[in-house]
Design a protein around this motif. Sequence first.
Motif, PDB file in Angstrom:
ATOM      1  N   GLY A 133     -83.809 -47.118 -74.256  1.00  0.00           N
ATOM      2  CA  GLY A 133     -84.673 -45.999 -73.887  1.00  0.00           C
ATOM      3  C   GLY A 133     -83.955 -44.666 -73.953  1.00  0.00           C
ATOM      4  N   GLU A 134     -82.940 -44.578 -74.789  1.00  0.00           N
ATOM      5  CA  GLU A 134     -82.097 -43.377 -74.872  1.00  0.00           C
ATOM      6  C   GLU A 134     -82.183 -42.690 -76.236  1.00  0.00           C
ATOM      7  OE1 GLU A 134     -80.554 -42.192 -72.332  1.00  0.00           O
ATOM      8  OE2 GLU A 134     -80.445 -43.857 -70.919  1.00  0.00           O
ATOM      9  N   GLN A 135     -83.267 -42.894 -76.972  1.00  0.00           N
ATOM     10  CA  GLN A 135     -83.403 -42.325 -78.312  1.00  0.00           C
ATOM     11  C   GLN A 135     -83.275 -40.808 -78.298  1.00  0.00           C
ATOM     12  OE1 GLN A 135     -86.660 -40.801 -79.455  1.00  0.00           O
ATOM     13  NE2 GLN A 135     -85.748 -40.252 -81.412  1.00  0.00           N
ATOM     14  N   GLU A 136     -83.688 -40.167 -77.193  1.00  0.00           N
ATOM     15  CA  GLU A 136     -83.614 -38.702 -77.132  1.00  0.00           C
ATOM     16  C   GLU A 136     -82.177 -38.195 -77.120  1.00  0.00           C
ATOM     17  OE1 GLU A 136     -83.368 -40.007 -72.857  1.00  0.00           O
ATOM     18  OE2 GLU A 136     -84.647 -40.582 -74.520  1.00  0.00           O
ATOM     19  N   ARG A 137     -81.210 -39.084 -76.955  1.00  0.00           N
ATOM     20  CA  ARG A 137     -79.799 -38.678 -77.016  1.00  0.00           C
ATOM     21  C   ARG A 137     -79.327 -38.457 -78.458  1.00  0.00           C
ATOM     22  NH1 ARG A 137     -76.634 -39.265 -72.350  1.00  0.00           N
ATOM     23  NH2 ARG A 137     -77.635 -40.351 -70.637  1.00  0.00           N
ATOM     24  N   LEU A 138     -80.103 -38.909 -79.421  1.00  0.00           N
ATOM     25  CA  LEU A 138     -79.783 -38.692 -80.834  1.00  0.00           C
ATOM     26  C   LEU A 138     -80.373 -37.343 -81.201  1.00  0.00           C
ATOM     27  CD1 LEU A 138     -80.763 -42.241 -82.134  1.00  0.00           C
ATOM     28  CD2 LEU A 138     -78.532 -41.472 -81.282  1.00  0.00           C
ATOM     29  N   ARG A 139     -79.545 -36.335 -81.291  1.00  0.00           N
ATOM     30  CA  ARG A 139     -80.029 -34.959 -81.378  1.00  0.00           C
ATOM     31  C   ARG A 139     -79.464 -34.197 -82.561  1.00  0.00           C
ATOM     32  NH1 ARG A 139     -79.762 -33.133 -75.093  1.00  0.00           N
ATOM     33  NH2 ARG A 139     -81.360 -34.575 -74.416  1.00  0.00           N
ATOM     34  N   ARG A 140     -80.075 -33.021 -82.743  1.00  0.00           N
ATOM     35  CA  ARG A 140     -79.594 -32.015 -83.690  1.00  0.00           C
ATOM     36  C   ARG A 140     -79.180 -30.794 -82.891  1.00  0.00           C
ATOM     37  NH1 ARG A 140     -78.785 -32.904 -89.162  1.00  0.00           N
ATOM     38  NH2 ARG A 140     -80.170 -34.538 -89.866  1.00  0.00           N
ATOM     39  N   ALA A 168     -75.982 -33.188 -86.566  1.00  0.00           N
ATOM     40  CA  ALA A 168     -76.390 -34.278 -85.679  1.00  0.00           C
ATOM     41  C   ALA A 168     -75.282 -34.524 -84.657  1.00  0.00           C
ATOM     42  CB  ALA A 168     -76.626 -35.542 -86.496  1.00  0.00           C
ATOM     43  N   PHE A 169     -75.669 -35.028 -83.491  1.00  0.00           N
ATOM     44  CA  PHE A 169     -74.700 -35.483 -82.498  1.00  0.00           C
ATOM     45  C   PHE A 169     -75.398 -36.449 -81.558  1.00  0.00           C
ATOM     46  CE2 PHE A 169     -76.593 -31.785 -80.490  1.00  0.00           C
ATOM     47  CZ  PHE A 169     -76.707 -32.125 -79.146  1.00  0.00           C
ATOM     48  N   VAL A 170     -74.602 -37.194 -80.818  1.00  0.00           N
ATOM     49  CA  VAL A 170     -75.121 -38.098 -79.804  1.00  0.00           C
ATOM     50  C   VAL A 170     -74.761 -37.497 -78.455  1.00  0.00           C
ATOM     51  CG1 VAL A 170     -75.058 -40.444 -78.864  1.00  0.00           C
ATOM     52  CG2 VAL A 170     -74.847 -40.089 -81.336  1.00  0.00           C
ATOM     53  N   ASP A 171     -75.761 -37.194 -77.657  1.00  0.00           N
ATOM     54  CA  ASP A 171     -75.555 -36.592 -76.339  1.00  0.00           C
ATOM     55  C   ASP A 171     -75.160 -37.689 -75.360  1.00  0.00           C
ATOM     56  OD1 ASP A 171     -75.584 -35.303 -73.918  1.00  0.00           O
ATOM     57  OD2 ASP A 171     -77.695 -34.733 -74.001  1.00  0.00           O
ATOM     58  N   LEU A 172     -73.897 -37.744 -75.015  1.00  0.00           N
ATOM     59  CA  LEU A 172     -73.413 -38.745 -74.075  1.00  0.00           C
ATOM     60  C   LEU A 172     -73.174 -38.147 -72.687  1.00  0.00           C
ATOM     61  CD1 LEU A 172     -70.972 -40.699 -76.421  1.00  0.00           C
ATOM     62  CD2 LEU A 172     -73.307 -41.297 -75.756  1.00  0.00           C
ATOM     63  N   SER A 173     -73.696 -36.948 -72.449  1.00  0.00           N
ATOM     64  CA  SER A 173     -73.547 -36.347 -71.123  1.00  0.00           C
ATOM     65  C   SER A 173     -74.386 -37.119 -70.113  1.00  0.00           C
ATOM     66  CB  SER A 173     -73.969 -34.871 -71.148  1.00  0.00           C
ATOM     67  OG  SER A 173     -75.359 -34.754 -71.402  1.00  0.00           O
ATOM     68  N   ARG A 174     -73.972 -37.085 -68.878  1.00  0.00           N
ATOM     69  CA  ARG A 174     -74.685 -37.842 -67.839  1.00  0.00           C
ATOM     70  C   ARG A 174     -76.141 -37.424 -67.699  1.00  0.00           C
ATOM     71  NH1 ARG A 174     -70.980 -39.056 -62.580  1.00  0.00           N
ATOM     72  NH2 ARG A 174     -69.682 -40.560 -63.646  1.00  0.00           N
ATOM     73  N   ASN A 175     -76.372 -36.134 -67.732  1.00  0.00           N
ATOM     74  CA  ASN A 175     -77.735 -35.645 -67.481  1.00  0.00           C
ATOM     75  C   ASN A 175     -78.508 -35.294 -68.754  1.00  0.00           C
ATOM     76  OD1 ASN A 175     -76.378 -33.364 -68.195  1.00  0.00           O
ATOM     77  ND2 ASN A 175     -76.894 -32.187 -66.377  1.00  0.00           N
TER      78      ASN A 175
END
Length: 186
Positions: free
Chosen positions: A134-141, A150-157
Motif C-alpha cells: 500500500g506504499e505505491q505513492e512513495r514512487l515519486r517524481r 524519479a525517486f523512492v520516498d523512504l521518509s517516515r512521513n
Amino acid sequence: MLITHDTRCALDTVVDLVNSAPEDDATSDGLPDVAALAVFVRDHEISEVGVLTEDDLAAVRGIRSRFAAVFAAPDARAAAGLINELVAAAGTTPRLTDHDGYDWHVHYFAPGASVADHLAADGGMALAFFVVAGEQERLRRCEAPDCRHAFVDLSRNRSRRYCDSRTCGNRLHVAAYRARRKEAAR
C-alpha cells in the motif's frame, strides 16, 4: 515498511535506470551506447550478465520507459498492471542465491536471462512490494519544475518532495527566499 538489502539495491537500480533517460530533446541519454550500459551494469553490481550487445541496449531502454510509466501511474491499480506486464514478460523464476559476499536473497530472473529481463524481473518485483504494502505513492517524481527525476520516498512521513534536497530542494528554497526578500524590499 521493511526493505531488504536486495530490494533496496533493485529499487536504486530502477531509479537510476529511469533517471538515465533524457528529460527532453536538449538532454543527452545516460545510456548512449553499449559501453555505457556495461558501466551501468558494473556500477549497479548486476550479476549474471554476459556480453552486452546493441540488442541489449535497445531492450534495456524499453524496460526503462516501462519503469518510468510505473512512477507516473496515477494509482496502485494502474501501477500493478504495469508491473504485472513487466514481470510476466521477463519470465520470472524466483530462486534463492548467495553470491558476491551477500547473504541469501531472492533473484527473480531466470538463469541465463538477458540484462533487460533481469532488470524487469528484479526491479519489477521490488516495485511490486511497494504496491502490495500500500506504499505505491512513495514512487515519486521530483517536484522541482526543472527536474522530473524519479525517486523512492523512504521518509517516515512520506513527505519527501525532491529527488535530492541538497540540489533541487535547496535551489527552490533559495529562489523562494530571494523572491520574498525582493518583494519585501519594494
